[in-house]
Design an enzyme around this catalytic site. Structure first.
Site: not given
Ligand code: GRF
Length: 222
Positions: A12-14, A96, A98, A112, A141, A146, A149-150, A179
């Site tokens: 969950g760093s994002n 996962r 979707l 995403n 990115s 959609t 996938l990716d 990111e």
């Molecule tokens: C990130 O690199 C994100 O792009 C990828 O998984 C990682 C998740 O990191 N899909 P965090 O859980 O947000 O720290």
């Protein structure tokens, strides 16, 4: 206020970057719920620490004789998400796939963040894929989700160099550091209504986007 729901499976760093940007007055938005398929996800703890609704929904609750009913799981998950009335659902490290019907029902309201310069290196282990391919540039990115996938339309990217001596963890660290501002800046533009999906194209300020927005060194789009 622009309402964001976050889906996360792990660290969950994002998510934290979003919360910090909101706290710091850099993102005029509100996180209305954090959702995870893993009850132990650190992302959920971060949400609780911030006093936000943290909802875990376990796929195994949807087990049938034929395996997990993925569609039923996603329908239940998105019922819970929709109950928070989000303007945008952000998959930030959600691991996962979707359900296509659920994705289509949320078209243009689901993004995403993926750790590669899409369309290169879809799927998992993107840093390893990049090193293996010998590219000199890698990155992340943000794209509309959609059923492919990716493969959904990319709205923005951040680039990093691949350096001599890189291994996957080092490269991942360099990408992750970009990111966070990439996701925040993307959400700022989405919240301002500057970036929208129409059909299968991204529009920025009313004009079809030919190439993804690029995050500059100042953490803003060029
Ligand atoms: C990130 O690199 C994100 O792009 C990828 O998984 C990682 C998740 O990191 N899909 P965090 O859980 O947000 O720290």
């Amino acid at each position: 206020m622009y309402r964001i729901a976050v889906l996360a499976s792990g660290r969950g760093s994002n998510l934290q970057a979003i919360l910090d940007a909101i706290d710091g007055g850099r993102l005029p938005a509100k996180v209305v719920g954090v959702f995870s398929d893993r009850p132990g996800a650190l992302a959920l703890q971060r949400a609780r620490d911030a006093g936000l609704p943290a909802i875990a929904m376990e796929p195994r609750r949807f087990a049938t004789a034929a395996g997990i009913d993925r569609t039923a799981f996603d329908i239940a998950l998105f019922e819970a998400i929709d109950a928070t009335v989000p303007n945008m659902v952000v998959c930030a490290g959600y691991l996962r796939l979707l359900d296509a019907g659920v994705v289509e029902a949320h078209g243009g309201r689901l993004v995403n963040i993926h750790p590669s310069l899409l369309p290169a290196f879809k799927g998992l282990h993107t840093h390893r894929q990049a090193l293996h391919a010998g590219v000199s540039e890698h990155g992340a990115s943000v794209h509309f989700v959609t059923p492919d996938l990716d493969g959904g339309p990319v709205l923005a990217q951040a680039r990093v160099p691949v350096l001599a001596g890189d291994d996957a963890p080092r490269l991942a660290q360099r990408v992750l550091a970009r990111e966070h501002p990439l996701l925040v800046e993307s959400l700022r533009w989405l919240a301002a209504g500057r970036v929208v999906l129409r059909g299968d194209r991204v529009y920025v300020d009313g004009r079809a986007l030919a190439t993804p927005l690029q995050l500059g060194a100042n953490n803003a789009f060029a």
